[in-house]
Design a protein around this motif. Structure first.
Motif, PDB file in Angstrom:
ATOM      1  N   ASN A  41       0.809  -1.222   0.000  1.00 29.09           N
ATOM      2  CA  ASN A  41       0.000   0.000   0.000  1.00 29.09           C
ATOM      3  C   ASN A  41       0.840   1.268   0.000  1.00 29.09           C
ATOM      4  OD1 ASN A  41      -2.772  -0.891  -0.009  1.00 29.09           O
ATOM      5  ND2 ASN A  41      -2.407  -1.712   2.046  1.00 29.09           N
ATOM      6  N   GLU A  42       2.106   1.164   0.442  1.00 32.77           N
ATOM      7  CA  GLU A  42       2.941   2.345   0.583  1.00 32.77           C
ATOM      8  C   GLU A  42       3.488   2.815  -0.766  1.00 32.77           C
ATOM      9  OE1 GLU A  42       3.451  -0.468   2.240  1.00 32.77           O
ATOM     10  OE2 GLU A  42       2.527   0.104   4.160  1.00 32.77           O
ATOM     11  N   PRO A  43       3.444   4.099  -1.069  1.00 30.40           N
ATOM     12  CA  PRO A  43       4.053   4.628  -2.294  1.00 30.40           C
ATOM     13  C   PRO A  43       5.580   4.593  -2.186  1.00 30.40           C
ATOM     14  CG  PRO A  43       3.216   6.417  -0.940  1.00 30.40           C
ATOM     15  CD  PRO A  43       2.779   5.148  -0.276  1.00 30.40           C
ATOM     16  N   ASP A  44       6.245   4.773  -3.315  1.00 34.45           N
ATOM     17  CA  ASP A  44       7.706   4.771  -3.289  1.00 34.45           C
ATOM     18  C   ASP A  44       8.233   6.121  -2.790  1.00 34.45           C
ATOM     19  OD1 ASP A  44       7.374   6.538  -5.362  1.00 34.45           O
ATOM     20  OD2 ASP A  44       8.194   5.228  -6.906  1.00 34.45           O
ATOM     21  N   ALA A  45       9.554   6.275  -2.839  1.00 34.92           N
ATOM     22  CA  ALA A  45      10.181   7.488  -2.303  1.00 34.92           C
ATOM     23  C   ALA A  45       9.728   8.742  -3.039  1.00 34.92           C
ATOM     24  CB  ALA A  45      11.706   7.352  -2.377  1.00 34.92           C
ATOM     25  N   GLU A  46       9.316   8.588  -4.298  1.00 36.29           N
ATOM     26  CA  GLU A  46       8.883   9.741  -5.078  1.00 36.29           C
ATOM     27  C   GLU A  46       7.378   9.975  -4.988  1.00 36.29           C
ATOM     28  OE1 GLU A  46      10.339   9.555  -9.072  1.00 36.29           O
ATOM     29  OE2 GLU A  46      12.268   8.711  -8.456  1.00 36.29           O
ATOM     30  N   GLY A  47       6.689   9.144  -4.201  1.00 36.44           N
ATOM     31  CA  GLY A  47       5.256   9.314  -4.008  1.00 36.44           C
ATOM     32  C   GLY A  47       4.380   8.587  -4.998  1.00 36.44           C
ATOM     33  N   TYR A  48       4.975   7.744  -5.857  1.00 33.90           N
ATOM     34  CA  TYR A  48       4.179   7.011  -6.829  1.00 33.90           C
ATOM     35  C   TYR A  48       3.655   5.708  -6.209  1.00 33.90           C
ATOM     36  CZ  TYR A  48       6.301  10.100 -10.300  1.00 33.90           C
ATOM     37  OH  TYR A  48       6.720  11.202 -11.011  1.00 33.90           O
ATOM     38  N   ALA A  49       2.394   5.408  -6.497  1.00 33.01           N
ATOM     39  CA  ALA A  49       1.818   4.138  -6.038  1.00 33.01           C
ATOM     40  C   ALA A  49       2.420   2.993  -6.853  1.00 33.01           C
ATOM     41  CB  ALA A  49       0.305   4.160  -6.210  1.00 33.01           C
ATOM     42  N   GLY A  50       2.636   1.862  -6.204  1.00 30.17           N
ATOM     43  CA  GLY A  50       3.196   0.703  -6.887  1.00 30.17           C
ATOM     44  C   GLY A  50       2.111  -0.139  -7.539  1.00 30.17           C
ATOM     45  N   VAL A  51       2.473  -0.834  -8.615  1.00 25.11           N
ATOM     46  CA  VAL A  51       1.551  -1.739  -9.288  1.00 25.11           C
ATOM     47  C   VAL A  51       2.288  -3.024  -9.650  1.00 25.11           C
ATOM     48  CG1 VAL A  51       0.111   0.110 -10.255  1.00 25.11           C
ATOM     49  CG2 VAL A  51       2.057  -0.780 -11.577  1.00 25.11           C
ATOM     50  N   MET A  52       1.509  -4.097  -9.852  1.00 25.44           N
ATOM     51  CA  MET A  52       2.032  -5.328 -10.437  1.00 25.44           C
ATOM     52  C   MET A  52       1.406  -5.466 -11.818  1.00 25.44           C
ATOM     53  SD  MET A  52       2.032  -8.068  -7.276  1.00 25.44           S
ATOM     54  CE  MET A  52       0.238  -8.177  -7.230  1.00 25.44           C
ATOM     55  N   ILE A  53       2.199  -5.868 -12.798  1.00 24.13           N
ATOM     56  CA  ILE A  53       1.700  -5.961 -14.164  1.00 24.13           C
ATOM     57  C   ILE A  53       1.839  -7.395 -14.669  1.00 24.13           C
ATOM     58  CG2 ILE A  53       2.210  -3.551 -14.680  1.00 24.13           C
ATOM     59  CD1 ILE A  53       4.696  -4.473 -16.189  1.00 24.13           C
ATOM     60  N   LEU A  62       0.501   8.174 -13.061  1.00 27.36           N
ATOM     61  CA  LEU A  62       1.785   7.513 -13.234  1.00 27.36           C
ATOM     62  C   LEU A  62       2.018   6.558 -12.075  1.00 27.36           C
ATOM     63  CD1 LEU A  62       4.528   7.362 -14.786  1.00 27.36           C
ATOM     64  CD2 LEU A  62       5.333   9.178 -13.259  1.00 27.36           C
ATOM     65  N   TYR A  63       2.487   5.337 -12.377  1.00 27.85           N
ATOM     66  CA  TYR A  63       2.689   4.313 -11.349  1.00 27.85           C
ATOM     67  C   TYR A  63       4.072   3.682 -11.528  1.00 27.85           C
ATOM     68  CZ  TYR A  63      -2.363   4.799 -11.026  1.00 27.85           C
ATOM     69  OH  TYR A  63      -3.624   5.319 -10.900  1.00 27.85           O
ATOM     70  N   ARG A  64       4.548   3.063 -10.434  1.00 26.76           N
ATOM     71  CA  ARG A  64       5.853   2.400 -10.437  1.00 26.76           C
ATOM     72  C   ARG A  64       5.632   0.882 -10.402  1.00 26.76           C
ATOM     73  NH1 ARG A  64      10.272   5.218 -11.425  1.00 26.76           N
ATOM     74  NH2 ARG A  64       9.864   6.660  -9.691  1.00 26.76           N
ATOM     75  N   VAL A  65       6.287   0.171 -11.301  1.00 27.03           N
ATOM     76  CA  VAL A  65       6.129  -1.287 -11.369  1.00 27.03           C
ATOM     77  C   VAL A  65       6.890  -1.935 -10.218  1.00 27.03           C
ATOM     78  CG1 VAL A  65       6.550  -3.362 -12.740  1.00 27.03           C
ATOM     79  CG2 VAL A  65       5.861  -1.231 -13.875  1.00 27.03           C
ATOM     80  N   GLN A  66       6.150  -2.630  -9.348  1.00 26.19           N
ATOM     81  CA  GLN A  66       6.760  -3.332  -8.213  1.00 26.19           C
ATOM     82  C   GLN A  66       7.012  -4.807  -8.516  1.00 26.19           C
ATOM     83  OE1 GLN A  66       4.306  -2.841  -4.741  1.00 26.19           O
ATOM     84  NE2 GLN A  66       5.231  -0.889  -4.187  1.00 26.19           N
ATOM     85  N   GLY A  67       6.161  -5.396  -9.340  1.00 30.00           N
ATOM     86  CA  GLY A  67       6.300  -6.823  -9.618  1.00 30.00           C
ATOM     87  C   GLY A  67       5.658  -7.197 -10.934  1.00 30.00           C
ATOM     88  N   ILE A  68       6.028  -8.364 -11.437  1.00 33.30           N
ATOM     89  CA  ILE A  68       5.469  -8.907 -12.675  1.00 33.30           C
ATOM     90  C   ILE A  68       4.801 -10.234 -12.351  1.00 33.30           C
ATOM     91  CG2 ILE A  68       6.003  -9.780 -14.983  1.00 33.30           C
ATOM     92  CD1 ILE A  68       8.313  -7.798 -15.072  1.00 33.30           C
ATOM     93  N   LEU A  69       3.602 -10.441 -12.916  1.00 34.15           N
ATOM     94  CA  LEU A  69       2.788 -11.612 -12.596  1.00 34.15           C
ATOM     95  C   LEU A  69       2.899 -12.676 -13.686  1.00 34.15           C
ATOM     96  CD1 LEU A  69      -0.452  -9.770 -11.429  1.00 34.15           C
ATOM     97  CD2 LEU A  69       1.245 -10.881  -9.953  1.00 34.15           C
ATOM     98  N   GLY A  70       3.193 -13.911 -13.283  1.00 31.29           N
ATOM     99  CA  GLY A  70       3.109 -15.063 -14.161  1.00 31.29           C
ATOM    100  C   GLY A  70       3.922 -14.984 -15.432  1.00 31.29           C
ATOM    101  N   ALA A  81      -5.580   3.436  -4.479  1.00 34.69           N
ATOM    102  CA  ALA A  81      -5.096   4.030  -5.722  1.00 34.69           C
ATOM    103  C   ALA A  81      -6.114   3.848  -6.843  1.00 34.69           C
ATOM    104  CB  ALA A  81      -3.759   3.404  -6.109  1.00 34.69           C
ATOM    105  N   ALA A  82      -6.773   2.665  -6.900  1.00 30.55           N
ATOM    106  CA  ALA A  82      -7.784   2.419  -7.923  1.00 30.55           C
ATOM    107  C   ALA A  82      -9.013   3.294  -7.704  1.00 30.55           C
ATOM    108  CB  ALA A  82      -8.170   0.945  -7.921  1.00 30.55           C
ATOM    109  N   GLN A  83      -9.397   3.476  -6.434  1.00 28.74           N
ATOM    110  CA  GLN A  83     -10.536   4.338  -6.134  1.00 28.74           C
ATOM    111  C   GLN A  83     -10.257   5.777  -6.556  1.00 28.74           C
ATOM    112  OE1 GLN A  83     -10.814   3.433  -1.949  1.00 28.74           O
ATOM    113  NE2 GLN A  83     -12.534   2.016  -2.238  1.00 28.74           N
TER     114      GLN A  83
END
Length: 408
Positions: free
Chosen positions: A141-153, A184-192, A208-210
């Motif tokens: 749930n925590e944003p990165d150092a620059e304030g961007y929310a993380g996402v998994m793609i 703008l979002y930061r990629v935290q992980g990749i799925l499958g 973030a989605a809301q």
């Protein structure tokens, strides 16, 4: 008691024929029981995985959302609603979701994506999402150092947009209020891997989605996990009674994934044809045995009728003898099936090549130990034996004493 003793003595007259008949019926029981065990076990694996991974056991949505899901069919998520659902007996986990679509941008390319907003902790407790991370780390749930929310793609999104862990992803869509949604979002992980169900996903924190879709405090689905997918219908009724909101629809996974459920049911029913063929072949052998027994004892039945034995008692005797053979065969078949089914349940059938579904590896088809696996074959064989005994029983009951005793 006398009828039972007489029936037992009669089936022992020709012990070789009785043994062959019992072994035939026991073999049929064994084949049916083992096939049911493997079939039920494999279906159980698939349905348990599918419901946990995709639909949950029960879902709470706005009326009509399941039939026509749109961005605007959302409802308010309150602490009281979550607490009410969590307090229903049998509920193990609840996870809210927002689901819509967007256009994703990398440095030089765009790609249509499916956006899913989740509560990371609740989703990890309900589904296999956390197990599907093939690179990077699970959502936070925590944003990165620059304030961007993380996402998994999804893997396909990463490939099409040439994105890796730590890269920036731009999403553009429409907000529920009609405004242009972009962020703008930061990629935290990749799925499958490419080809998996989530290859086009972009998963972000619920808040973030809301914010992105302008759905403050609202969600599209509440996905609920119970103790057993087979009890989903009953659990949905309990939740419906507890929530008691006419504008919300409480649906079991059978309703949410109606086409999948109907396909699985049809496939399962198709597999039952093989079991009925096995039982039919066994019944032919039993019918032959019972008819031979009646024909050999025609004179005996004539004497019994001549001394006052009623037709109903002769009919009951044939019926009892056949059912006694069936019971003995089922007991023997059950003893033979027990270790076989136990082995299939504990060890299973190893697949030639392990099968990976959305990052989860299946290496064995396993059997199932249940009352149904042992009880259904017994029920079918007993009913079939009863039906088989009717025709020979009627023949014995209708014997004319004078004609019958001429065969002595």
């Amino acid at each position: 008691m006398m009828m039972l003793t007489l029936a037992f003595r009669n089936i022992l007259r020709n012990r070789r024929r009785t043994l062959l008949t019992v072994l035939s019926m026991a073999g049929g029981y064994l084949l049916v029981s083992v096939q049911l065990s493997v079939t039920e076990g494999s279906y159980d694996q698939v349905l348990d995985f599918y419901t946990r991974d995709t639909t949950g056991h029960v879902q709470v949505t706005v009326e009509g959302y399941i039939e026509t899901p749109t961005l605007y069919k959302a409802f308010e998520l309150t602490d009281s609603l979550l607490q009410t659902i969590t307090s229903v007996p049998g509920v193990q986990a609840v996870a809210p979701r927002i689901e819509s679509s967007a256009l994703g941008y990398g440095e030089s390319r765009s790609f249509p994506v499916n956006v899913r907003g989740v509560d990371p902790e609740r989703e990890a407790a309900l589904s296999y999402l956390a197990d599907k991370v093939s690179a990077g780390r699970y959502l936070t749930n925590e944003p990165d150092a620059e304030g961007y929310a993380g996402v998994m793609i999804g893997a396909q999104v990463a490939r099409q947009l040439s994105l890796g862990v730590g890269d920036e992803l731009i999403l553009v869509s429409q907000g529920a209020d009609g405004s242009l949604a972009n962020d703008l979002y930061r990629v935290q992980g990749i799925l499958g891997q490419p080809g998996d169900a989530e290859e086009r996903w972009v998963v972000m924190p619920l808040a973030a989605a809301q914010s992105f879709f302008v759905l403050p405090g609202e969600v599209h689905r509440l996905v609920i996990l119970g103790s057993d997918y087979r009890a989903a219908q009953r659990l949905s009724e309990h939740i419906d009674g507890a929530v008691a909101k006419p504008d919300l629809a409480i649906s079991s996974w059978q309703t949410v994934a109606k086409e999948f459920y109907e396909t699985m049911t049809a496939d399962k029913e198709g597999g039952m044809i093989t079991l009925y063929v096995i039982v039919f072949l066994v019944c032919i052998g039993v019918l032959n045995t019972v008819l031979m027994s009646v024909l050999e004892r025609t004179g005996e039945f004539g004497v019994l009728k001549a001394i006052g034995t009623s037709p109903s008692r002769l009919f009951s005797l044939i019926l009892l003898e056949t059912l006694l053979l069936a019971v003995i065969a089922c007991l023997l078949g059950g003893l033979l099936a027990l270790p076989v089914n136990l082995w299939f349940t504990l060890q299973g059938i190893a697949l030639a090549e392990p099968m990976e579904i959305s990052g989860i590896v299946f290496s064995h088809y396993r059997g199932q130990m249940s009352t149904y696996v042992f009880g259904f074959p017994m029920l079918v064989i007993l009913i079939a034996s009863f039906l088989i005994a009717i025709m020979p029983g009627i023949r014995a009951a209708r014997i004319v004493p004078v004609d019958a005793m001429r065969t002595l």
